[in-house]
Motif scaffolding. Structure first.
Motif, PDB file in Angstrom:
ATOM      1  N   SER A 222       0.792  -1.255   0.086  1.00 50.22           N
ATOM      2  CA  SER A 222       0.154   0.221   0.055  1.00 50.22           C
ATOM      3  C   SER A 222       0.873   1.232   0.011  1.00 50.22           C
ATOM      4  O   SER A 222       0.450   2.408  -0.676  1.00 50.22           O
ATOM      5  N   VAL A 226       0.468   4.475  -2.728  1.00 45.00           N
ATOM      6  CA  VAL A 226      -0.187   5.717  -2.205  1.00 45.00           C
ATOM      7  C   VAL A 226       1.152   6.845  -2.485  1.00 45.00           C
ATOM      8  O   VAL A 226       0.815   7.977  -3.016  1.00 45.00           O
ATOM      9  N   SER A 266      -3.725   2.937  -7.330  1.00 43.12           N
ATOM     10  CA  SER A 266      -3.902   3.635  -5.901  1.00 43.12           C
ATOM     11  C   SER A 266      -5.358   3.334  -5.337  1.00 43.12           C
ATOM     12  O   SER A 266      -5.663   3.424  -4.172  1.00 43.12           O
ATOM     13  N   HIS A 267      -6.384   3.236  -6.127  1.00 40.82           N
ATOM     14  CA  HIS A 267      -7.652   3.018  -5.632  1.00 40.82           C
ATOM     15  C   HIS A 267      -7.647   1.613  -4.878  1.00 40.82           C
ATOM     16  O   HIS A 267      -8.407   1.395  -4.184  1.00 40.82           O
ATOM     17  N   ASP A 269      -5.799   0.707  -2.678  1.00 40.39           N
ATOM     18  CA  ASP A 269      -5.547   0.895  -1.241  1.00 40.39           C
ATOM     19  C   ASP A 269      -6.816   1.001  -0.172  1.00 40.39           C
ATOM     20  O   ASP A 269      -6.645   0.621   0.866  1.00 40.39           O
ATOM     21  N   LYS A 270      -7.765   1.118  -1.024  1.00 37.93           N
ATOM     22  CA  LYS A 270      -8.869   1.102  -0.248  1.00 37.93           C
ATOM     23  C   LYS A 270      -9.630  -0.283   0.040  1.00 37.93           C
ATOM     24  O   LYS A 270     -10.319  -0.542   0.930  1.00 37.93           O
ATOM     25  N   GLU A 272      -9.722  -3.845   2.052  1.00 38.55           N
ATOM     26  CA  GLU A 272      -9.303  -4.280   3.500  1.00 38.55           C
ATOM     27  C   GLU A 272      -8.353  -5.327   3.662  1.00 38.55           C
ATOM     28  O   GLU A 272      -7.553  -5.170   4.460  1.00 38.55           O
ATOM     29  N   MET A 277      -6.731  -6.566  -2.205  1.00 32.52           N
ATOM     30  CA  MET A 277      -5.855  -5.520  -2.768  1.00 32.52           C
ATOM     31  C   MET A 277      -5.226  -6.143  -4.009  1.00 32.52           C
ATOM     32  O   MET A 277      -5.201  -5.409  -5.046  1.00 32.52           O
TER      33      MET A 277
END
Length: 294
Positions: A222, A226, A266-267, A269-270, A272, A277
Protein backbone atom coordinates in the motif's frame (compact mmCIF):
# COMPACT_ATOMS: atom_id res chain seq x y z
CA UNK A 1 9.51 33.12 19.03
CA UNK A 2 11.83 31.36 16.65
CA UNK A 3 11.01 31.84 12.97
CA UNK A 4 10.84 28.65 10.95
CA UNK A 5 10.43 28.28 7.19
CA UNK A 6 9.13 24.98 5.85
CA UNK A 7 10.19 24.16 2.30
CA UNK A 8 7.90 21.53 0.80
CA UNK A 9 4.30 21.25 1.95
CA UNK A 10 3.49 17.63 1.31
CA UNK A 11 2.83 15.02 3.98
CA UNK A 12 5.89 15.80 6.11
CA UNK A 13 5.62 19.56 5.69
CA UNK A 14 1.99 19.57 6.78
CA UNK A 15 2.77 17.48 9.87
CA UNK A 16 5.60 19.85 10.77
CA UNK A 17 3.32 22.86 10.33
CA UNK A 18 0.66 21.36 12.60
CA UNK A 19 3.14 20.32 15.30
CA UNK A 20 5.23 23.50 15.29
CA UNK A 21 2.54 26.16 14.89
CA UNK A 22 2.36 26.88 18.63
CA UNK A 23 6.13 26.85 19.10
CA UNK A 24 7.29 29.10 16.28
CA UNK A 25 6.32 31.68 13.69
CA UNK A 26 5.93 29.75 10.45
CA UNK A 27 6.26 30.46 6.78
CA UNK A 28 5.90 27.76 4.12
CA UNK A 29 6.78 27.31 0.49
CA UNK A 30 6.00 24.69 -2.12
CA UNK A 31 6.51 24.82 -5.88
CA UNK A 32 2.87 23.72 -6.30
CA UNK A 33 1.47 26.82 -4.59
CA UNK A 34 0.95 28.36 -8.03
CA UNK A 35 -1.78 25.78 -8.75
CA UNK A 36 -5.01 26.48 -6.78
CA UNK A 37 -6.06 22.84 -7.23
CA UNK A 38 -2.81 21.36 -5.93
CA UNK A 39 -2.89 19.54 -2.57
CA UNK A 40 -0.12 21.66 -0.98
CA UNK A 41 -1.95 24.87 -1.95
CA UNK A 42 -5.25 23.57 -0.53
CA UNK A 43 -3.49 22.42 2.65
CA UNK A 44 -2.01 25.87 3.18
CA UNK A 45 -5.36 27.54 2.53
CA UNK A 46 -7.15 25.33 5.06
CA UNK A 47 -4.54 26.24 7.65
CA UNK A 48 -4.83 29.96 6.80
CA UNK A 49 -1.13 30.12 5.99
CA UNK A 50 -0.03 33.09 3.89
CA UNK A 51 1.59 32.18 0.59
CA UNK A 52 4.91 33.93 -0.13
CA UNK A 53 5.90 34.87 -3.65
CA UNK A 54 8.97 32.62 -3.76
CA UNK A 55 11.19 30.29 -1.77
CA UNK A 56 13.57 33.18 -1.15
CA UNK A 57 10.74 35.27 0.30
CA UNK A 58 9.62 32.36 2.47
CA UNK A 59 13.01 32.04 4.19
CA UNK A 60 13.77 35.76 4.56
CA UNK A 61 14.48 36.36 8.25
CA UNK A 62 14.01 32.70 9.22
CA UNK A 63 16.19 31.28 11.99
CA UNK A 64 15.58 27.67 10.94
CA UNK A 65 14.69 26.31 7.53
CA UNK A 66 13.45 22.73 7.20
CA UNK A 67 13.54 21.24 3.73
CA UNK A 68 11.18 18.31 3.14
CA UNK A 69 10.73 18.08 -0.63
CA UNK A 70 10.72 15.11 -2.98
CA UNK A 71 14.10 13.46 -3.49
CA UNK A 72 14.62 14.80 -7.00
CA UNK A 73 14.16 18.40 -5.78
CA UNK A 74 16.79 18.29 -3.01
CA UNK A 75 19.41 20.41 -4.75
CA UNK A 76 16.90 22.68 -6.52
CA UNK A 77 15.26 23.49 -3.18
CA UNK A 78 18.59 24.41 -1.58
CA UNK A 79 19.51 26.61 -4.52
CA UNK A 80 16.12 28.37 -4.44
CA UNK A 81 16.36 28.98 -0.70
CA UNK A 82 19.96 30.19 -0.83
CA UNK A 83 18.90 33.39 -2.58
CA UNK A 84 17.05 34.58 0.53
CA UNK A 85 18.75 32.82 3.44
CA UNK A 86 19.97 34.98 6.31
CA UNK A 87 23.63 34.62 7.36
CA UNK A 88 23.85 32.10 10.19
CA UNK A 89 20.38 30.63 9.58
CA UNK A 90 20.27 26.87 10.04
CA UNK A 91 19.13 24.73 7.09
CA UNK A 92 17.92 21.24 8.06
CA UNK A 93 17.82 19.01 4.99
CA UNK A 94 15.49 16.05 5.64
CA UNK A 95 15.33 14.94 2.02
CA UNK A 96 16.11 11.42 0.83
CA UNK A 97 19.05 12.11 -1.45
CA UNK A 98 22.47 10.67 -2.18
CA UNK A 99 25.59 11.85 -0.33
CA UNK A 100 26.69 13.66 -3.50
CA UNK A 101 23.41 15.57 -3.78
CA UNK A 102 23.55 16.46 -0.09
CA UNK A 103 27.09 17.79 -0.51
CA UNK A 104 25.98 19.94 -3.44
CA UNK A 105 23.03 21.27 -1.41
CA UNK A 106 25.36 22.04 1.50
CA UNK A 107 27.64 24.00 -0.80
CA UNK A 108 24.72 26.06 -2.13
CA UNK A 109 23.61 26.96 1.40
CA UNK A 110 27.12 27.67 2.73
CA UNK A 111 27.89 29.92 -0.25
CA UNK A 112 25.22 32.35 1.01
CA UNK A 113 26.22 32.16 4.67
CA UNK A 114 23.71 29.54 5.81
CA UNK A 115 24.52 26.67 8.17
CA UNK A 116 23.76 23.29 6.61
CA UNK A 117 22.66 20.30 8.71
CA UNK A 118 22.21 16.94 7.02
CA UNK A 119 19.19 14.96 8.23
CA UNK A 120 17.97 11.44 7.56
CA UNK A 121 14.51 10.28 8.69
CA UNK A 122 14.90 6.60 9.55
CA UNK A 123 11.24 5.58 9.72
CA UNK A 124 7.89 6.56 8.19
CA UNK A 125 7.21 10.09 9.44
CA UNK A 126 3.44 10.14 10.16
CA UNK A 127 3.18 7.73 13.11
CA UNK A 128 5.77 9.38 15.38
CA UNK A 129 5.71 12.86 13.81
CA UNK A 130 8.24 15.03 15.69
CA UNK A 131 9.29 11.91 17.56
CA UNK A 132 10.48 10.21 14.37
CA UNK A 133 14.08 8.98 14.51
CA UNK A 134 16.22 11.53 12.64
CA UNK A 135 19.97 11.18 12.28
CA UNK A 136 21.93 14.43 11.98
CA UNK A 137 25.21 14.80 10.16
CA UNK A 138 27.81 17.29 9.06
CA UNK A 139 30.12 19.70 10.92
CA UNK A 140 27.16 21.73 12.31
CA UNK A 141 25.00 18.76 13.32
CA UNK A 142 25.85 18.53 17.01
CA UNK A 143 25.24 22.23 17.60
CA UNK A 144 21.73 21.88 16.16
CA UNK A 145 20.59 19.25 18.68
CA UNK A 146 19.53 21.55 21.57
CA UNK A 147 17.41 23.83 19.38
CA UNK A 148 15.67 20.95 17.63
CA UNK A 149 15.03 19.12 20.90
CA UNK A 150 13.53 22.29 22.39
CA UNK A 151 11.13 22.46 19.43
CA UNK A 152 9.90 18.93 20.13
CA UNK A 153 12.08 16.88 17.77
CA UNK A 154 12.51 14.17 20.37
CA UNK A 155 13.94 11.57 17.99
CA UNK A 156 16.95 13.54 16.75
CA UNK A 157 20.40 12.05 17.33
CA UNK A 158 23.90 13.01 16.23
CA UNK A 159 25.38 10.54 13.74
CA UNK A 160 28.52 11.86 12.06
CA UNK A 161 30.53 15.02 11.50
CA UNK A 162 31.38 13.76 8.02
CA UNK A 163 28.92 15.18 5.52
CA UNK A 164 27.27 12.41 3.50
CA UNK A 165 27.49 9.54 5.97
CA UNK A 166 24.05 10.26 7.41
CA UNK A 167 22.35 10.15 4.00
CA UNK A 168 24.42 7.07 3.09
CA UNK A 169 22.92 5.25 6.10
CA UNK A 170 19.42 6.27 5.01
CA UNK A 171 19.95 5.35 1.36
CA UNK A 172 21.53 1.98 2.10
CA UNK A 173 18.60 1.20 4.41
CA UNK A 174 16.23 2.08 1.56
CA UNK A 175 17.89 -0.47 -0.71
CA UNK A 176 16.36 -3.03 1.64
CA UNK A 177 13.11 -1.42 2.79
CA UNK A 178 11.89 -0.03 -0.53
CA UNK A 179 13.35 -3.05 -2.28
CA UNK A 180 11.28 -5.40 -0.10
CA UNK A 181 8.17 -3.36 -0.92
CA UNK A 182 8.86 -3.77 -4.64
CA UNK A 183 9.67 -7.48 -4.31
CA UNK A 184 6.52 -8.22 -2.30
CA UNK A 185 4.40 -6.43 -4.90
CA UNK A 186 5.88 -8.43 -7.75
CA UNK A 187 5.94 -11.74 -5.90
CA UNK A 188 2.39 -11.66 -4.57
CA UNK A 189 0.74 -10.34 -7.73
CA UNK A 190 2.25 -13.25 -9.63
CA UNK A 191 1.44 -15.69 -6.81
CA UNK A 192 -2.20 -14.55 -6.84
CA UNK A 193 -2.37 -15.28 -10.57
CA UNK A 194 -1.27 -18.87 -9.96
CA UNK A 195 -3.30 -19.30 -6.76
CA UNK A 196 -0.22 -20.03 -4.64
CA UNK A 197 -0.15 -16.91 -2.44
CA UNK A 198 -1.01 -18.82 0.80
CA UNK A 199 2.00 -21.08 0.29
CA UNK A 200 4.29 -18.16 -0.53
CA UNK A 201 3.21 -16.20 2.55
CA UNK A 202 3.55 -19.27 4.78
CA UNK A 203 7.07 -19.90 3.48
CA UNK A 204 8.02 -16.30 4.29
CA UNK A 205 6.88 -16.93 7.84
CA UNK A 206 9.10 -20.02 8.01
CA UNK A 207 12.16 -18.20 6.66
CA UNK A 208 11.62 -14.88 8.47
CA UNK A 209 9.45 -15.66 11.51
CA UNK A 210 7.83 -12.94 13.56
CA UNK A 211 5.77 -10.63 11.36
CA UNK A 212 2.18 -11.24 10.35
CA UNK A 213 3.16 -11.54 6.70
CA UNK A 214 -0.30 -10.96 5.14
CA UNK A 215 -0.68 -7.82 7.26
CA UNK A 216 2.88 -6.63 6.62
CA UNK A 217 2.64 -7.32 2.89
CA UNK A 218 -0.60 -5.38 2.61
CA UNK A 219 0.99 -2.42 4.40
CA UNK A 220 4.20 -2.46 2.38
CA UNK A 221 2.42 -2.78 -0.97
CA UNK A 222 0.00 0.00 0.00
CA UNK A 223 2.90 2.39 0.68
CA UNK A 224 3.94 2.01 -2.93
CA UNK A 225 0.40 2.46 -4.22
CA UNK A 226 -0.05 5.72 -2.29
CA UNK A 227 3.48 7.11 -2.34
CA UNK A 228 4.96 5.42 -5.40
CA UNK A 229 6.10 8.60 -7.14
CA UNK A 230 7.98 9.79 -4.09
CA UNK A 231 9.42 6.32 -3.51
CA UNK A 232 10.54 6.06 -7.13
CA UNK A 233 12.43 9.34 -6.80
CA UNK A 234 14.02 8.13 -3.59
CA UNK A 235 15.10 4.87 -5.22
CA UNK A 236 16.65 6.83 -8.07
CA UNK A 237 18.68 8.64 -5.40
CA UNK A 238 19.46 5.28 -3.81
CA UNK A 239 20.76 4.07 -7.17
CA UNK A 240 22.86 7.24 -7.38
CA UNK A 241 24.22 6.47 -3.91
CA UNK A 242 25.23 2.97 -4.97
CA UNK A 243 26.93 4.23 -8.11
CA UNK A 244 28.70 6.97 -6.14
CA UNK A 245 30.11 4.10 -4.06
CA UNK A 246 31.49 2.55 -7.26
CA UNK A 247 29.09 -0.33 -7.81
CA UNK A 248 26.25 -1.13 -10.23
CA UNK A 249 22.78 -0.30 -8.88
CA UNK A 250 20.78 -3.01 -10.62
CA UNK A 251 18.40 -3.80 -7.75
CA UNK A 252 17.75 -0.20 -6.73
CA UNK A 253 17.11 0.88 -10.32
CA UNK A 254 14.62 -1.96 -10.80
CA UNK A 255 12.85 -1.06 -7.55
CA UNK A 256 12.48 2.51 -8.78
CA UNK A 257 10.64 1.23 -11.86
CA UNK A 258 8.26 -0.89 -9.77
CA UNK A 259 7.46 2.04 -7.43
CA UNK A 260 6.88 4.38 -10.38
CA UNK A 261 4.44 1.82 -11.86
CA UNK A 262 2.36 1.36 -8.68
CA UNK A 263 0.44 4.68 -8.20
CA UNK A 264 -1.85 4.07 -11.17
CA UNK A 265 -3.50 1.42 -8.95
CA UNK A 266 -3.88 3.69 -5.91
CA UNK A 267 -7.62 2.87 -5.77
CA UNK A 268 -6.63 -0.64 -4.58
CA UNK A 269 -5.43 0.86 -1.30
CA UNK A 270 -9.09 1.02 -0.23
CA UNK A 271 -9.24 -2.79 -0.11
CA UNK A 272 -9.49 -4.22 3.40
CA UNK A 273 -7.38 -7.35 2.93
CA UNK A 274 -4.21 -8.23 1.08
CA UNK A 275 -6.05 -10.54 -1.31
CA UNK A 276 -8.67 -7.91 -2.06
CA UNK A 277 -5.88 -5.45 -2.79
CA UNK A 278 -4.11 -7.86 -5.15
CA UNK A 279 -7.38 -8.61 -6.93
CA UNK A 280 -8.18 -4.90 -7.31
CA UNK A 281 -4.80 -4.30 -8.94
CA UNK A 282 -5.11 -7.30 -11.22
CA UNK A 283 -8.66 -6.39 -12.26
CA UNK A 284 -7.57 -2.97 -13.46
CA UNK A 285 -7.36 -2.69 -17.23
CA UNK A 286 -3.91 -1.13 -16.87
CA UNK A 287 -2.52 -4.28 -15.28
CA UNK A 288 -2.60 -6.22 -18.52
CA UNK A 289 -2.77 -9.75 -17.11
CA UNK A 290 -5.63 -12.22 -16.71
CA UNK A 291 -6.02 -15.19 -14.42
CA UNK A 292 -5.32 -18.53 -16.07
CA UNK A 293 -8.87 -19.63 -15.21
CA UNK A 294 -10.37 -16.80 -17.24
Amino acid sequence: MIRIALIGFGEVGQILADDLKDRAMLTVWDTQFADPAAIPRKAATVRAIALPASAADAVAGADLIVSAVTAAQTLAAAEAVAAGIAPGARYLDLNSASPGQKAAAAQAIAARGGVYVEGAVMSPFPPKRLGSPILLGGPAAQAALPELAALGFSGVAFFSETLGQTSAAKMCRSVMIKGIEALLTESLLAARHYGVEPTVLASLGDLLPGPDWPKLARYMISRSLVHGRRRAEEMQEVARTVTEAGGPAWMSAASALRHAWAPQFSHADKAETLLDMLDAIRADAAFGLKDAAE
